[in-house]
Write an enzyme that holds these catalytic residues in place. Structure first.
Site, PDB file in Angstrom:
ATOM      1  N   ARG A   1       0.915  -1.167   0.117  1.00 17.76           N
ATOM      2  CA  ARG A   1      -0.003   0.011  -0.084  1.00 17.76           C
ATOM      3  C   ARG A   1       0.861   1.158  -0.017  1.00 17.76           C
ATOM      4  NH1 ARG A   1      -2.239  -3.610   4.222  1.00 17.76           N
ATOM      5  NH2 ARG A   1      -4.302  -4.159   3.366  1.00 17.76           N
TER       6      ARG A   1
ATOM      7  N   LYS B   1      -2.705  -2.062   7.336  1.00 15.64           N
ATOM      8  CA  LYS B   1      -4.159  -1.649   8.236  1.00 15.64           C
ATOM      9  C   LYS B   1      -4.266  -2.213   9.472  1.00 15.64           C
ATOM     10  CE  LYS B   1      -6.785  -0.130   3.930  1.00 15.64           C
ATOM     11  NZ  LYS B   1      -8.047  -0.501   3.603  1.00 15.64           N
TER      12      LYS B   1
ATOM     13  N   HIS C   1      -2.114   2.107  -5.826  1.00 18.27           N
ATOM     14  CA  HIS C   1      -2.880   1.173  -5.614  1.00 18.27           C
ATOM     15  C   HIS C   1      -3.355   0.113  -6.794  1.00 18.27           C
ATOM     16  CE1 HIS C   1      -4.837  -0.112  -2.076  1.00 18.27           C
ATOM     17  NE2 HIS C   1      -5.821  -0.885  -2.467  1.00 18.27           N
TER      18      HIS C   1
ATOM     19  N   ARG D   1      -0.681  -2.380  -6.660  1.00 14.26           N
ATOM     20  CA  ARG D   1      -0.881  -3.137  -5.831  1.00 14.26           C
ATOM     21  C   ARG D   1      -1.971  -4.293  -6.629  1.00 14.26           C
ATOM     22  NH1 ARG D   1      -1.442  -4.783  -0.226  1.00 14.26           N
ATOM     23  NH2 ARG D   1      -3.597  -4.903   0.440  1.00 14.26           N
TER      24      ARG D   1
ATOM     25  N   HIS E   1      -4.683  -9.012   3.690  1.00 13.53           N
ATOM     26  CA  HIS E   1      -6.270  -8.868   3.980  1.00 13.53           C
ATOM     27  C   HIS E   1      -6.365  -9.680   5.236  1.00 13.53           C
ATOM     28  CE1 HIS E   1      -6.951  -7.737  -0.629  1.00 13.53           C
ATOM     29  NE2 HIS E   1      -6.479  -6.842  -0.001  1.00 13.53           N
TER      30      HIS E   1
ATOM     31  N   TYR F   1     -10.008 -10.620  -6.867  1.00 14.82           N
ATOM     32  CA  TYR F   1      -9.238 -10.733  -7.695  1.00 14.82           C
ATOM     33  C   TYR F   1      -9.413 -11.994  -8.667  1.00 14.82           C
ATOM     34  CZ  TYR F   1      -6.791  -7.087  -5.468  1.00 14.82           C
ATOM     35  OH  TYR F   1      -6.431  -5.963  -5.013  1.00 14.82           O
TER      36      TYR F   1
END
Length: 308
Positions: free
Chosen positions: A148, A179, A251, A254, A277, A286
Site C-alpha cells: 500500500r 491496516k 493502488h 497493488r 488482507h 481478484y
C-alpha cells in the site's frame, strides 16, 4: 457546546485513530453540520427523516453508494457517542442504509504494461539520476511486493524499535505495518532489491535529510519523507512518460501485483497473506478480475466466441 469538536477529540485521543481517518471523520461531520444548518435543526434533534433526505441529496448529486456508506458510518459513530454522553435518546442513523451500487473491479495493468512501467528509463536529456533512481525503486516495491502507498511511505532505511517498516536487503524481505497496525513480511524480488541498492547508494547525494526524516527510505529533494500525495504525483508522471495510456496510481500497482500472482499461481490464500488482507473475501475480488482476463482471452481467441 461544540459536540463535533468534543467527539473528534474523543476519537483522536481515546481511540487513537490514524491522521487520515481523523481527517475523513472531520470532513464527514462538517457535511453533517452543514446539512443540519441548512435544514434549520440542531445536531441533537436530527431525525431519521432528515438523514434519509440528506442521503437522497448526496445520491442525486452523484455520490456513489460506497461513498455514502462511508459517510453514514462516520455519522453513525458520532451519534453512538452522543447517546453514550446522554445527549440524545435514539440514534437517527441507526437503521439508515446507503443505496446499493455495483462493486467495480479493481483496475489492474496488463502484464506487458506493468513490465513496461517497471523497466522504463527516461531519456538522458529528461532524466535526473537521483529522481529516477528513487522513483524506479518505488515502482519496483509497489508492483513487486504489492505494498500500500502508506506502507511505502512508512519505510525506513534501517530496522529500529520505532520503524513502521524497513527492507532487509540480506534476506530479501520487506517488513511493513499495514491496516489495523498489523505487521507482515513480504518477499522482495531481485529486480526490486537491485533498484533499492541503487537508490540507497545515491539517496544522500546532494540531499541532506532533515533531522526528523533522517531514517526515511524515500525522501524528497528537500530532505523530507515523501508523502502519499507526492508518490501519487510522481507515479502518474512516470506512467505517462513511459507511454502507458492510463495514468497509474499506487493502488493500481497493488492490484496488478495481486492479479498477476493469482493468474500464475491460482493460490488465493498466498495472495491474501501477501496483501495483508484480514478476510479472504476481500482477496476474492481478484478471482473476478482473473476471470475477466480469461474471458477476454477467450473472446479474442476462440473461433466460436468471435462475433460475425
Amino acid at each position: 457546546m461544540d459536540w463535533v469538536a468534543r467527539y473528534l477529540d474523543h476519537v483522536r485521543f481515546e481511540k487513537r485513530l490514524a491522521e487520515r481517518t481523523l481527517a475523513l471523520y472531520t470532513l464527514d461531520l462538517q457535511k453533517l453540520s452543514s446539512y443540519a444548518e441548512q435544514s434549520g435543526v440542531a445536531l441533537d434533534v436530527v431525525q431519521s427523516t432528515h438523514i434519509r433526505r440528506w442521503v437522497s441529496q448526496m445520491h442525486a448529486g452523484g455520490r456513489s453508494g460506497r461513498g455514502i456508506a462511508l459517510i453514514l458510518s462516520g455519522w453513525r459513530g458520532f451519534y453512538v457517542w452522543m447517546g453514550r454522553e446522554g445527549l440524545i435518546s435514539a440514534n437517527p442513523v441507526q437503521d439508515i442504509r446507503a443505496p446499493k451500487s455495483p462493486k467495480p473491479l479493481p483496475k489492474a495493468l496488463s502484464v506487458d504494461d506493468a513490465v513496461q512501467l517497471a523497466e522504463f528509463t527516461p531519456s538522458t536529456e529528461e532524466s535526473d539520476p537521483w529522481l529516477n533512481g528513487r522513483d524506479a525503486a518505488m515502482v519496483e516495491l509497489l508492483y513487486g511486493c504489492g505494498l500500500r502507498v502508506g506502507e511505502l511511505v512508512g519505510l525506513d532505511v534501517q530496522a529500529s524499535a520505532t520503524a513502521k517498516g524497513w527492507i532487509d536487503l540480506e534476506s530479501g524481505d520487506a517488513h511493513v505495518l499495514g491496516k489495523g497496525s498489523k505487521r507482515r513480511s513480504v518477499p522482495v524480488g531481485s529486480k526490486a532489491l537491485a533498484a533499492l541498492q541503487t537508490w540507497i547508494a545515491m539517496r544522500g547525494q546532494g540531499v541532506t535529510p532533515v533531522a526528523s526524516d533522517q531514517r526515511a527510505l524515500f525522501i524528497g529533494q528537500r530532505g523530507t519523507r515523501l508523502t502519499a500525495q507526492a508518490i501519487w504525483q510522481r507515479l502518474r508522471q512516470r506512467s505517462l512518460q513511459a507511454g502507458l495510456s492510463t495514468p497509474v496510481h499506487p493502488h493500481m500497482l497493488r492490484h496488478s501485483f495481486a492479479s498477476h500472482v493469482l493468474q500464475s499461481s491460482s493460490d488465493l490464500r498466498a495472495v491474501q497473506e501477501l496483501l495483508g488482507h484480514a478476510n479472504i473475501t476481500t482477496t476474492q475480488v481478484y478471482t473476478r478480475l482473473d476471470f475477466q482476463h480469461l474471458a477476454q482471452a477467450y473472446d479474442a481467441a476462440h473461433p466460436r466466441a468471435r462475433k460475425k
